[in-house]
Design a protein around this motif. Structure first.
Motif, PDB file in Angstrom:
ATOM      1  N   CYS A  65       0.873  -1.166   0.000  1.00 13.14           N
ATOM      2  CA  CYS A  65       0.000   0.000   0.000  1.00 13.14           C
ATOM      3  C   CYS A  65       0.916   1.224   0.000  1.00 13.14           C
ATOM      4  O   CYS A  65       1.906   1.258   0.733  1.00 13.14           O
ATOM      5  CB  CYS A  65      -0.889  -0.009   1.245  1.00 13.14           C
ATOM      6  SG  CYS A  65      -1.922   1.465   1.341  1.00 13.14           S
ATOM      7  N   PHE A 108       0.430   3.962   1.241  1.00 12.13           N
ATOM      8  CA  PHE A 108       0.247   4.766   2.453  1.00 12.13           C
ATOM      9  C   PHE A 108       0.800   4.007   3.655  1.00 12.13           C
ATOM     10  O   PHE A 108       1.211   2.860   3.548  1.00 12.13           O
ATOM     11  CB  PHE A 108      -1.230   5.118   2.636  1.00 12.13           C
ATOM     12  CG  PHE A 108      -1.818   5.722   1.389  1.00 12.13           C
ATOM     13  CD1 PHE A 108      -1.323   6.924   0.905  1.00 12.13           C
ATOM     14  CD2 PHE A 108      -2.817   5.079   0.670  1.00 12.13           C
ATOM     15  CE1 PHE A 108      -1.829   7.482  -0.268  1.00 12.13           C
ATOM     16  CE2 PHE A 108      -3.321   5.623  -0.500  1.00 12.13           C
ATOM     17  CZ  PHE A 108      -2.830   6.826  -0.974  1.00 12.13           C
ATOM     18  N   ASP A 109       0.783   4.654   4.814  1.00 12.91           N
ATOM     19  CA  ASP A 109       1.370   4.018   5.995  1.00 12.91           C
ATOM     20  C   ASP A 109       0.637   4.510   7.244  1.00 12.91           C
ATOM     21  O   ASP A 109       1.220   5.210   8.074  1.00 12.91           O
ATOM     22  CB  ASP A 109       2.871   4.372   6.051  1.00 12.91           C
ATOM     23  CG  ASP A 109       3.624   3.473   7.013  1.00 12.91           C
ATOM     24  OD1 ASP A 109       3.024   2.485   7.491  1.00 12.91           O
ATOM     25  OD2 ASP A 109       4.798   3.760   7.294  1.00 12.91           O
ATOM     26  N   CYS A 110      -0.636   4.152   7.346  1.00  9.82           N
ATOM     27  CA  CYS A 110      -1.448   4.627   8.474  1.00  9.82           C
ATOM     28  C   CYS A 110      -0.855   4.075   9.783  1.00  9.82           C
ATOM     29  O   CYS A 110      -0.380   2.936   9.826  1.00  9.82           O
ATOM     30  CB  CYS A 110      -2.888   4.171   8.306  1.00  9.82           C
ATOM     31  SG  CYS A 110      -3.601   4.781   6.771  1.00  9.82           S
ATOM     32  N   PHE A 119      -1.950   2.886  12.511  1.00 13.36           N
ATOM     33  CA  PHE A 119      -2.500   1.703  13.186  1.00 13.36           C
ATOM     34  C   PHE A 119      -2.382   0.429  12.345  1.00 13.36           C
ATOM     35  O   PHE A 119      -2.755  -0.652  12.787  1.00 13.36           O
ATOM     36  CB  PHE A 119      -3.987   1.923  13.522  1.00 13.36           C
ATOM     37  CG  PHE A 119      -4.815   2.220  12.287  1.00 13.36           C
ATOM     38  CD1 PHE A 119      -5.291   1.217  11.495  1.00 13.36           C
ATOM     39  CD2 PHE A 119      -5.076   3.534  11.925  1.00 13.36           C
ATOM     40  CE1 PHE A 119      -6.023   1.487  10.347  1.00 13.36           C
ATOM     41  CE2 PHE A 119      -5.825   3.821  10.782  1.00 13.36           C
ATOM     42  CZ  PHE A 119      -6.289   2.791   9.996  1.00 13.36           C
ATOM     43  N   CYS A 120      -1.876   0.538  11.113  1.00 13.81           N
ATOM     44  CA  CYS A 120      -1.997  -0.568  10.156  1.00 13.81           C
ATOM     45  C   CYS A 120      -0.682  -1.319  10.008  1.00 13.81           C
ATOM     46  O   CYS A 120       0.390  -0.714   9.995  1.00 13.81           O
ATOM     47  CB  CYS A 120      -2.432   0.012   8.811  1.00 13.81           C
ATOM     48  SG  CYS A 120      -2.567  -1.207   7.508  1.00 13.81           S
ATOM     49  N   VAL A 123      -0.090  -3.432   7.363  1.00 16.93           N
ATOM     50  CA  VAL A 123       0.067  -3.887   5.973  1.00 16.93           C
ATOM     51  C   VAL A 123       1.398  -3.436   5.379  1.00 16.93           C
ATOM     52  O   VAL A 123       2.123  -4.223   4.770  1.00 16.93           O
ATOM     53  CB  VAL A 123      -1.115  -3.358   5.111  1.00 16.93           C
ATOM     54  CG1 VAL A 123      -0.814  -3.487   3.621  1.00 16.93           C
ATOM     55  CG2 VAL A 123      -2.379  -4.146   5.442  1.00 16.93           C
ATOM     56  N   THR A 124       1.733  -2.157   5.565  1.00 12.03           N
ATOM     57  CA  THR A 124       2.941  -1.638   4.927  1.00 12.03           C
ATOM     58  C   THR A 124       4.193  -2.268   5.539  1.00 12.03           C
ATOM     59  O   THR A 124       5.160  -2.562   4.836  1.00 12.03           O
ATOM     60  CB  THR A 124       2.960  -0.100   5.015  1.00 12.03           C
ATOM     61  OG1 THR A 124       1.784   0.365   4.341  1.00 12.03           O
ATOM     62  CG2 THR A 124       4.162   0.500   4.323  1.00 12.03           C
ATOM     63  N   ASP A 136      -5.295  -5.119  -0.159  1.00 14.69           N
ATOM     64  CA  ASP A 136      -5.520  -4.118   0.886  1.00 14.69           C
ATOM     65  C   ASP A 136      -5.948  -2.775   0.306  1.00 14.69           C
ATOM     66  O   ASP A 136      -6.545  -1.954   1.000  1.00 14.69           O
ATOM     67  CB  ASP A 136      -4.252  -3.948   1.733  1.00 14.69           C
ATOM     68  CG  ASP A 136      -3.976  -5.236   2.494  1.00 14.69           C
ATOM     69  OD1 ASP A 136      -4.821  -5.609   3.308  1.00 14.69           O
ATOM     70  OD2 ASP A 136      -2.959  -5.891   2.233  1.00 14.69           O
ATOM     71  N   LYS A 183      -4.015   9.088   7.757  1.00 14.73           N
ATOM     72  CA  LYS A 183      -5.004   8.627   6.765  1.00 14.73           C
ATOM     73  C   LYS A 183      -5.195   9.730   5.717  1.00 14.73           C
ATOM     74  O   LYS A 183      -6.187  10.481   5.730  1.00 14.73           O
ATOM     75  CB  LYS A 183      -6.321   8.312   7.492  1.00 14.73           C
ATOM     76  CG  LYS A 183      -7.293   7.521   6.655  1.00 14.73           C
ATOM     77  CD  LYS A 183      -6.965   6.050   6.644  1.00 14.73           C
ATOM     78  CE  LYS A 183      -7.782   5.323   5.596  1.00 14.73           C
ATOM     79  NZ  LYS A 183      -7.555   3.884   5.612  1.00 14.73           N
TER      80      LYS A 183
HETATM   81  S1  SF4 Z   1      -5.158   1.352   6.512  1.00 16.24           S
HETATM   82 FE1  SF4 Z   1      -5.445   1.026   4.315  1.00 16.24          FE
HETATM   83  S2  SF4 Z   1      -4.640   2.930   3.374  1.00 16.24           S
HETATM   84 FE2  SF4 Z   1      -3.790   2.839   5.463  1.00 16.24          FE
HETATM   85  S3  SF4 Z   1      -1.810   1.801   5.252  1.00 16.24           S
HETATM   86 FE3  SF4 Z   1      -3.337   0.223   5.769  1.00 16.24          FE
HETATM   87  S4  SF4 Z   1      -3.967  -0.589   3.786  1.00 16.24           S
HETATM   88 FE4  SF4 Z   1      -2.959   1.384   3.380  1.00 16.24          FE
END
Ligand code: SF4
Length: 429
Positions: A168, A170-172, A174-175, A177-178, A212, A278
């Protein structure tokens, strides 16, 4: 040789464990695909069937998210007590390999696809290493087609899950994924996705892209959606709310059969959105953007993170009112959870605000940190109230029982969440 893949059960009384509709683990089907053909591969998903810890296996591979980790460790201990080697991967073990290594023989850190063949060959030679970490990110053109036959006979509602992109941009805060997949967005060639879809549509016309963020590369998404037009799929995936600002892409998604998107609204407070990173979200545009989704036949499974530093007990009612006014078809209300590997955990740790590392409570339904704008009890009560109120019959009526093509998916989803929330409340007292 027999490989036993295991998805450990969720702890009892947790929303995700109580949900009636269960999705199979695509990552385990990908590991099955990367396993040499002379191996017999079997799957046990404890969320849909009991695990026989006395059963035969030469090698056991477990994947777990954080709330499943304690159960994963119990299972690993039981197999290892019988002399069977156990390997673990997934988000939790990748972020805390040293913790996992107290219970397993080897940990796969990050994407398993690339290192799995090497791990299996080391196991065959008796030279299994404790940590397997890929040197590079997988080129999505090399992603093997998932071996979905391991899902057969398990009663899953839907086995047509597939992944077209990873990462992704982005790099929120709380997430995770990144941290796991990296910030570089990688796409699988559209022709490969279409070939897989051709096979999948013989089974079922529903599909779920587990990406994601399916629309982070506009050109890629547009070519995928255009190519899917006319294939007869009804599909769901994840997209940020600002997807609504791209009418051409929206139209292409709707015409290709998209009937629902998981959308992270996260907060109605712009300051909180900025603080969590976000960058795709403008709270003042939410109502209008949600309408654009509906106008293209795309329902929304919204997500609102509760407990950011700007949140007070006054946030709960406005979220419910917004959801009803915007006619959000379904929603989840995760309590901010400081998962290992996230930036929010790093910050809360520095601030001395983490109150529990009992991973079973990292289920997005429990408070594991000291909130700033309210007490932990107020946050818990607000979360419980929001879930009950959103899935009350009166709210469901206001939000979904209107003629809309996504109702076929979202009506059962609402009843599924409603029952799971009621069961969770009963078990947790
Ligand atoms: S919450 Fe969604 S937009 Fe934000 S880093 Fe995670 S996958 Fe990416």
């Amino acid at each position: 040789m027999k490989l036993l893949l295991i998805s450990p059960g969720w702890p009892k009384g947790r929303l995700w464990g109580e949900l009636g509709f269960k999705f199979p683990s695509l990552s385990l089907a990908a590991i099955a695909a990367a396993t040499p053909p002379h191996w017999e591969v079997a799957l046990c998903d404890e969320n849909v069937e009991p695990l026989d810890v006395a059963g035969h296996a030469d090698l056991v591979a477990i994947t777990a998210m954080t709330p499943q980790a304690p159960r994963a460790y119990e299972i690993a201990d039981q197999f290892r007590a019988r002399g069977i080697r156990v390997v673990m991967g997934g988000f939790h073990a990748s972020n805390l390999p040293d913790e996992a290594l107290l219970h397993v023989d080897a940990v796969v850190v990050g994407e398993g696809d690339l290192v799995w063949p090497r791990l299996v060959s080391d196991f065959e030679r008796g030279t299994l290493q404790p940590v397997y970490r890929p040197d590079a990110m997988l080129d999505m053109a090399d992603l093997p087609v998932a071996r979905r036959e391991i899902f057969a006979g398990k009663g899953y509602l839907l086995t047509n899950t597939l992944q077209t992109t990873r990462g992704c941009p982005f790099d929120c805060e709380f997430c995770s994924v990144t941290a796991f997949y990296g910030r570089k967005y990688r796409e699988r060639p559209v022709e490969q996705v279409l070939t897989e879809l051709e096979v999948l549509r013989k089974q079922n016309s529903f599909a779920f892209f587990v990406d994601d963020n399916l629309v982070a590369n506009r050109r890629y998404a547009l070519s995928l959606f255009s190519a899917m037009k006319g294939m007869g799929f009804k599909w769901l995936s994840h997209a940020p709310i600002d997807f609504a600002g791209d009418p051409e892409l929206m139209r292409a998604a709707g015409e290709s059969g998209c009937i629902g998107m998981f959308v992270g609204f996260e907060s109605l407070n712009q300051e909180s959105l900025v603080a969590m990173g976000k960058v795709t979200n403008q709270a003042t545009s939410y109502l209008e953007q949600a309408k654009v989704f509906r106008d293209h036949g795309i329902g929304i499974l919204g997500s609102f993170v509760l407990g950011s530093d700007g949140d007070t007990p006054a946030i709960f009612e406005p979220i419910l009112r917004f959801c009803e006014e915007a006619r959000i078809e379904a929603a989840i209300f995760p309590i901010l959870t400081p998962y290992p590997g996230t930036k929010v955990r790093e910050r809360l740790e520095k601030e001395g605000r983490i109150t529990s590392n009992d991973w079973r409570d990292y289920d997005m339904g429990h408070v594991n940190f000291i909130p700033r704008g309210m007490s932990a009890a107020e946050l818990q009560a607000g979360h419980d109230w929001l879930n009950r109120s959103f899935y009350s019959f009166s709210s469901m009526y206001r939000r979904i029982f209107k003629l809309h093509r996504s109702v076929q998916v979202f009506a059962p989803m609402n009843f599924g969440f409603r029952s799971a929330i009621r069961r969770t409340a009963k078990v947790m007292g």
